[in-house]
Design an enzyme around this catalytic site. Sequence first.
Site, PDB file in Angstrom:
ATOM      1  N   LYS A 119     -29.888  20.341   9.473  1.00  0.00           N
ATOM      2  CA  LYS A 119     -30.161  18.914   9.314  1.00  0.00           C
ATOM      3  C   LYS A 119     -30.241  18.179  10.656  1.00  0.00           C
ATOM      4  O   LYS A 119     -30.973  17.196  10.787  1.00  0.00           O
ATOM      5  CB  LYS A 119     -29.100  18.269   8.414  1.00  0.00           C
ATOM      6  CG  LYS A 119     -28.950  18.952   7.051  1.00  0.00           C
ATOM      7  CD  LYS A 119     -30.227  18.946   6.229  1.00  0.00           C
ATOM      8  CE  LYS A 119     -30.104  19.792   4.981  1.00  0.00           C
ATOM      9  NZ  LYS A 119     -31.373  20.067   4.313  1.00  0.00           N
ATOM     10  N   GLU A 203     -23.544   9.290   9.509  1.00  0.00           N
ATOM     11  CA  GLU A 203     -24.766   8.560   9.227  1.00  0.00           C
ATOM     12  C   GLU A 203     -24.397   7.246   8.565  1.00  0.00           C
ATOM     13  O   GLU A 203     -23.496   7.227   7.726  1.00  0.00           O
ATOM     14  CB  GLU A 203     -25.598   9.400   8.263  1.00  0.00           C
ATOM     15  CG  GLU A 203     -27.082   9.318   8.444  1.00  0.00           C
ATOM     16  CD  GLU A 203     -27.755  10.383   7.588  1.00  0.00           C
ATOM     17  OE1 GLU A 203     -28.394  11.273   8.160  1.00  0.00           O
ATOM     18  OE2 GLU A 203     -27.619  10.321   6.359  1.00  0.00           O
ATOM     19  N   HIS A 238     -24.985  13.058  -6.348  1.00  0.00           N
ATOM     20  CA  HIS A 238     -26.145  13.603  -5.638  1.00  0.00           C
ATOM     21  C   HIS A 238     -26.939  14.614  -6.452  1.00  0.00           C
ATOM     22  O   HIS A 238     -27.750  15.353  -5.919  1.00  0.00           O
ATOM     23  CB  HIS A 238     -25.726  14.199  -4.288  1.00  0.00           C
ATOM     24  CG  HIS A 238     -24.946  13.231  -3.452  1.00  0.00           C
ATOM     25  ND1 HIS A 238     -25.542  12.190  -2.778  1.00  0.00           N
ATOM     26  CD2 HIS A 238     -23.621  13.103  -3.236  1.00  0.00           C
ATOM     27  CE1 HIS A 238     -24.615  11.475  -2.168  1.00  0.00           C
ATOM     28  NE2 HIS A 238     -23.433  12.001  -2.433  1.00  0.00           N
ATOM     29  N   ARG A 294     -39.316  23.946  -0.344  1.00  0.00           N
ATOM     30  CA  ARG A 294     -39.537  24.720  -1.570  1.00  0.00           C
ATOM     31  C   ARG A 294     -40.180  23.834  -2.622  1.00  0.00           C
ATOM     32  O   ARG A 294     -40.354  22.648  -2.417  1.00  0.00           O
ATOM     33  CB  ARG A 294     -38.184  25.213  -2.097  1.00  0.00           C
ATOM     34  CG  ARG A 294     -37.246  24.017  -2.312  1.00  0.00           C
ATOM     35  CD  ARG A 294     -35.968  24.360  -3.003  1.00  0.00           C
ATOM     36  NE  ARG A 294     -34.961  23.343  -2.794  1.00  0.00           N
ATOM     37  CZ  ARG A 294     -34.841  22.216  -3.505  1.00  0.00           C
ATOM     38  NH1 ARG A 294     -35.698  21.952  -4.461  1.00  0.00           N
ATOM     39  NH2 ARG A 294     -33.886  21.344  -3.248  1.00  0.00           N
TER      40      ARG A 294
END
Lengths: 498, 122
Positions: A119, A203, A238, A294
Amino acid sequence: MKRAFRKIAIANRGEVAVRIIRAAQELGLETVLLHSEVDVGSRAYRMADDRYCIGPAPAPESYLHIERNIQGALASGAQALHPGFGFLSENAQFAKRCLDEGLIFVGPSPQSISLMGDKVEAKKRVAKIGIPLLPGVECPTASPDKILEHAKEIGFPVMVKARAGGGGRGMKILQSPQGALELIESAAREALHSFGSSDLFLERYLDHAKHIEFQIFVDGVGQAFHLFDRECTVQRRHQKIIEEGPSVALSEELRQEMGEQARNLAQSVGYKGAGTIEFLLQDDQYYFLEMNTRLQVEHPVTEEILGVDLVKEQFRTAMGEPALWNPIFLKPRGHAIECRIYAEDPYQNGIPSTGVLHGTLWPDGPGRRFEVGFEEGDLISSYYDPMIAKVIVRDETRARAIEKMKTTLAQTVLFGIKTNIDYLQAILSHPEFVDGSMTTQFLERNFPNALKREPLDSKTSQVAQMVWNLPSASSSNSSSQASSSDIPSPWSTFWRGV
Amino acid sequence: MKRFIVELDGQREEGWFEKIKGTLWVHWRGQTLTWEPKSSERKRSRDSDLHRGEILAPMPGKITKILKQEGESVKSGELVLVMEAMKMEYSLNSHRDGLIKKLKVSVGSQVELHQILVEVGS
């Protein structure tokens, strides 16, 4: 470079395996399903031309076991392998092992997978081409105290995430300095346990954002497309539950800009095949979240609004062929919604429901699509993700699509296994969902607890009592035959077996 | 899965049902429900059996062992007979203190669901 193949191995299970087999069949390709011992009772198992058992039920010994998948594909004479989504689909090592053994991996290169899978590296690439990023700090090997200091610089609320992570694990929201140290330590432990590295990054946390993603595709001759957006704001921990497209939150200018950015990113990393660029959108400002290298679970939303077949194009790309799309026709038409059907009990906080699936009824009709992994008599086991099917609808407007989805779900019947259908219906009827204003906190805020079961109204209990007493209802393990005088009934009853 | 149609005030309504292990699954007016007969004879008879001290077969199967004969005394919770069903053994105990009044089966008997096997009295 054109590369032909005739037989394709599928390293997956459930509805996505069925989806891949169908696409392969239409292209005249032979299929072999690489399956675990328990999945002999599944639709994909019955549909595949050939089957190869790669190990026992626990995923680490079968679907996540790189060498057993490779060996199964080779032993069954496959020349290519489709990883589906989940399991090994974003494992660069697996993609590399396929190439080592001369198997064509239907997906991007191992280099693309590992670049976007890290990431922090991904963000560096993204920053280079000018896509906005959330303010954040990368803090590998930093002590929790140091991370807390960085958090204060960014400003609360702030999110701490696993560098190697995804899927919500190793991810914590720090609302204020109080209790933040414990949350940071907990995130590091989860990250280590789930991904083998305790490296974290920070973040800015957005507290009223929408989840918007763009489908991108780079074909076998290097043409890069953006195939418009999907909104996946309805999430729980999530995990996406309802996806739709196009998003009501994007103006045409913003859609064009983000789509171009997504396409540029795919091109700049030498990507190949289907991928998704995820963004968060808050107050008309968008930020890069991550790239998934993907096929996505929610790919049918894009297929329905554009009239394309992403899986067949994945195969053509792997063969080195150009996509069949004419960009002039790549324009969204109407609105599509996808609901994920999970085998879980919404009245008991979503605990998984396992056992044998009995009768099912998927009510076909114009603009309705069912992606179904299991049929009557199949065992829904506790070893894997509880998603057993997806329902996708398309109609001319969002309001009509919502109504179509509600009607379709109301006519969908699944017996023997509890499902989240009542939960989906409650979401589809919620004013915030109906007007499209929901944010990623929508479920936590509006559905924090299990659904409450209303007591049966008297008519419904009467109907149940009456049906129970039908002669055709009696099965061998029931001796109960209440006399008809038990039912004070204005009803007349008919029955027939179907 | 079977279809049912009811007529209510002249309106025909359709639903689906299936009985699975003693539970009724009904799809009716857009919702799937599970339902078990609460006030039906089954429950009523189960309660009164407890009261009367009858031992019932919990499922269809075969009697494999009898540990008490007629006239013998028995304590609540004491093992009276053993049956086999679906390749598993089930121990059947008395629900009360008393005497074995009637033994209605012998070793090897095939029994039906809820068949009365033993009567325990005072």
